[in-house]
Design a protein around this motif. Structure first.
Motif, PDB file in Angstrom:
ATOM      1  N   ARG A 200      -7.789   1.297   2.418  1.00 47.21           N
ATOM      2  CA  ARG A 200      -7.812   2.039   1.114  1.00 47.21           C
ATOM      3  C   ARG A 200      -6.328   2.801   0.978  1.00 47.21           C
ATOM      4  O   ARG A 200      -5.797   3.002  -0.102  1.00 47.21           O
ATOM      5  CB  ARG A 200      -8.767   2.892   0.879  1.00 47.21           C
ATOM      6  CG  ARG A 200     -10.171   2.087   0.610  1.00 47.21           C
ATOM      7  CD  ARG A 200     -11.269   2.957   0.101  1.00 47.21           C
ATOM      8  NE  ARG A 200     -12.372   2.055  -0.164  1.00 47.21           N
ATOM      9  CZ  ARG A 200     -12.575   1.576  -1.423  1.00 47.21           C
ATOM     10  NH1 ARG A 200     -11.703   1.914  -2.189  1.00 47.21           N
ATOM     11  NH2 ARG A 200     -13.773   1.095  -1.646  1.00 47.21           N
ATOM     12  N   ALA A 201      -5.853   3.459   2.153  1.00 39.77           N
ATOM     13  CA  ALA A 201      -4.738   4.209   1.907  1.00 39.77           C
ATOM     14  C   ALA A 201      -3.339   3.314   1.531  1.00 39.77           C
ATOM     15  O   ALA A 201      -2.619   3.753   0.672  1.00 39.77           O
ATOM     16  CB  ALA A 201      -4.278   5.106   3.226  1.00 39.77           C
ATOM     17  N   TYR A 202      -3.443   2.268   2.305  1.00 41.24           N
ATOM     18  CA  TYR A 202      -2.436   1.189   1.940  1.00 41.24           C
ATOM     19  C   TYR A 202      -2.366   0.859   0.358  1.00 41.24           C
ATOM     20  O   TYR A 202      -1.344   0.706  -0.229  1.00 41.24           O
ATOM     21  CB  TYR A 202      -2.504   0.206   2.986  1.00 41.24           C
ATOM     22  CG  TYR A 202      -1.438  -1.040   2.719  1.00 41.24           C
ATOM     23  CD1 TYR A 202      -0.129  -0.719   2.420  1.00 41.24           C
ATOM     24  CD2 TYR A 202      -1.934  -2.379   2.739  1.00 41.24           C
ATOM     25  CE1 TYR A 202       0.875  -1.909   2.480  1.00 41.24           C
ATOM     26  CE2 TYR A 202      -0.953  -3.450   2.624  1.00 41.24           C
ATOM     27  CZ  TYR A 202       0.248  -3.096   2.497  1.00 41.24           C
ATOM     28  OH  TYR A 202       0.837  -4.206   2.360  1.00 41.24           O
ATOM     29  N   ARG A 203      -3.456   0.346   0.068  1.00 43.98           N
ATOM     30  CA  ARG A 203      -3.827  -0.095  -1.265  1.00 43.98           C
ATOM     31  C   ARG A 203      -3.413   0.952  -2.306  1.00 43.98           C
ATOM     32  O   ARG A 203      -2.736   0.795  -3.305  1.00 43.98           O
ATOM     33  CB  ARG A 203      -5.379  -0.622  -1.519  1.00 43.98           C
ATOM     34  CG  ARG A 203      -5.729  -1.993  -1.033  1.00 43.98           C
ATOM     35  CD  ARG A 203      -6.809  -2.686  -1.398  1.00 43.98           C
ATOM     36  NE  ARG A 203      -8.090  -1.622  -1.561  1.00 43.98           N
ATOM     37  CZ  ARG A 203      -9.136  -1.891  -0.733  1.00 43.98           C
ATOM     38  NH1 ARG A 203      -9.351  -2.793  -0.092  1.00 43.98           N
ATOM     39  NH2 ARG A 203     -10.260  -1.075  -0.991  1.00 43.98           N
ATOM     40  N   ALA A 204      -3.607   2.225  -2.082  1.00 44.05           N
ATOM     41  CA  ALA A 204      -3.414   3.376  -2.757  1.00 44.05           C
ATOM     42  C   ALA A 204      -1.853   3.512  -3.207  1.00 44.05           C
ATOM     43  O   ALA A 204      -1.120   3.654  -3.997  1.00 44.05           O
ATOM     44  CB  ALA A 204      -3.827   4.651  -2.605  1.00 44.05           C
ATOM     45  N   MET A 205      -1.126   3.293  -1.908  1.00 43.53           N
ATOM     46  CA  MET A 205       0.417   3.287  -1.871  1.00 43.53           C
ATOM     47  C   MET A 205       0.918   2.199  -2.489  1.00 43.53           C
ATOM     48  O   MET A 205       1.793   2.223  -3.632  1.00 43.53           O
ATOM     49  CB  MET A 205       1.022   3.591  -0.498  1.00 43.53           C
ATOM     50  CG  MET A 205       0.917   4.658   0.181  1.00 43.53           C
ATOM     51  SD  MET A 205       2.182   4.900   1.404  1.00 43.53           S
ATOM     52  CE  MET A 205       1.103   3.864   2.669  1.00 43.53           C
ATOM     53  N   LEU A 206       0.187   0.847  -2.627  1.00 48.88           N
ATOM     54  CA  LEU A 206       0.741  -0.249  -3.230  1.00 48.88           C
ATOM     55  C   LEU A 206       0.484  -0.090  -4.665  1.00 48.88           C
ATOM     56  O   LEU A 206       1.429  -0.249  -5.501  1.00 48.88           O
ATOM     57  CB  LEU A 206      -0.104  -1.405  -2.756  1.00 48.88           C
ATOM     58  CG  LEU A 206       0.356  -1.946  -1.454  1.00 48.88           C
ATOM     59  CD1 LEU A 206      -0.724  -3.076  -1.054  1.00 48.88           C
ATOM     60  CD2 LEU A 206       1.937  -2.515  -1.593  1.00 48.88           C
ATOM     61  N   GLN A 207      -0.780   0.538  -5.082  1.00 49.55           N
ATOM     62  CA  GLN A 207      -0.706   0.658  -6.703  1.00 49.55           C
ATOM     63  C   GLN A 207       0.049   1.601  -7.094  1.00 49.55           C
ATOM     64  O   GLN A 207       0.672   1.586  -8.097  1.00 49.55           O
ATOM     65  CB  GLN A 207      -2.307   1.202  -6.727  1.00 49.55           C
ATOM     66  CG  GLN A 207      -2.739   1.094  -8.292  1.00 49.55           C
ATOM     67  CD  GLN A 207      -4.182   1.012  -8.253  1.00 49.55           C
ATOM     68  OE1 GLN A 207      -4.945   0.819  -7.374  1.00 49.55           O
ATOM     69  NE2 GLN A 207      -4.626   0.983  -9.802  1.00 49.55           N
TER      70      GLN A 207
END
Length: 156
Positions: free
Chosen positions: A55-62
């Protein structure tokens, strides 16, 4: 002010029956990134380190995609494209650079994206990534604010 680093204004309030504000695409995209970061924090508290990492990685990507969309509206959702475009448009040009930290916050995204295969999912690694994600999101907001101020100063 809820301890937000961004300056509060009401300059974007609309006129009308409910006086609701028009939400920019950037703000809309960033709310999704912030929601993912919040979910990462919850997963961390529940000791689900794998989910916290994802989720943290997806947040940075978004968040990175939100910035890229300010210049390329139809950027694909592919993480490799997002990171490459973010690097080209905001890191290499130093638009993302903080006055004091320079490109440090972008390195958090690059480091996590560069992990081949599965990232290790231990408590320390997940906690660090969740903290780095929050810093990346704050730096993303700051970058967009600087770009908006520069555009306003140029008259457009």
């Amino acid at each position: 002010d809820w301890a937000d680093a961004r300056e509060f204004t009401i300059g974007d309030m609309g006129v009308g029956e409910c006086a609701g504000e028009v939400v920019s695409l950037f703000a809309f995209e960033m709310s999704g990134a912030e929601r993912e970061a919040f979910e990462a924090q919850l997963a961390l508290e529940e000791r689900d380190f794998t989910q916290a990492d994802h989720r943290a990685y997806r947040a940075m990507l978004q968040a990175a995609r939100a910035l890229v969309k300010t210049q390329w509206l139809d950027v694909p959702e592919d993480p490799n494209v997002t990171v490459a475009e973010f690097r080209t448009r905001f890191f290499d040009t130093e638009l993302f650079f903080d006055r004091f930290a320079k490109g440090k916050f972008a390195q958090y995204l690059f480091a996590r994206h560069g992990v081949s295969g599965e990232a290790p999912h231990d408590e320390d690694g997940a906690r660090r990534l969740v903290e780095e994600t929050q810093l990346f999101i704050e730096a993303t907001h700051a970058c967009e604010s600087r770009m908006a101020a520069a555009a306003a100063a140029e008259g457009g």
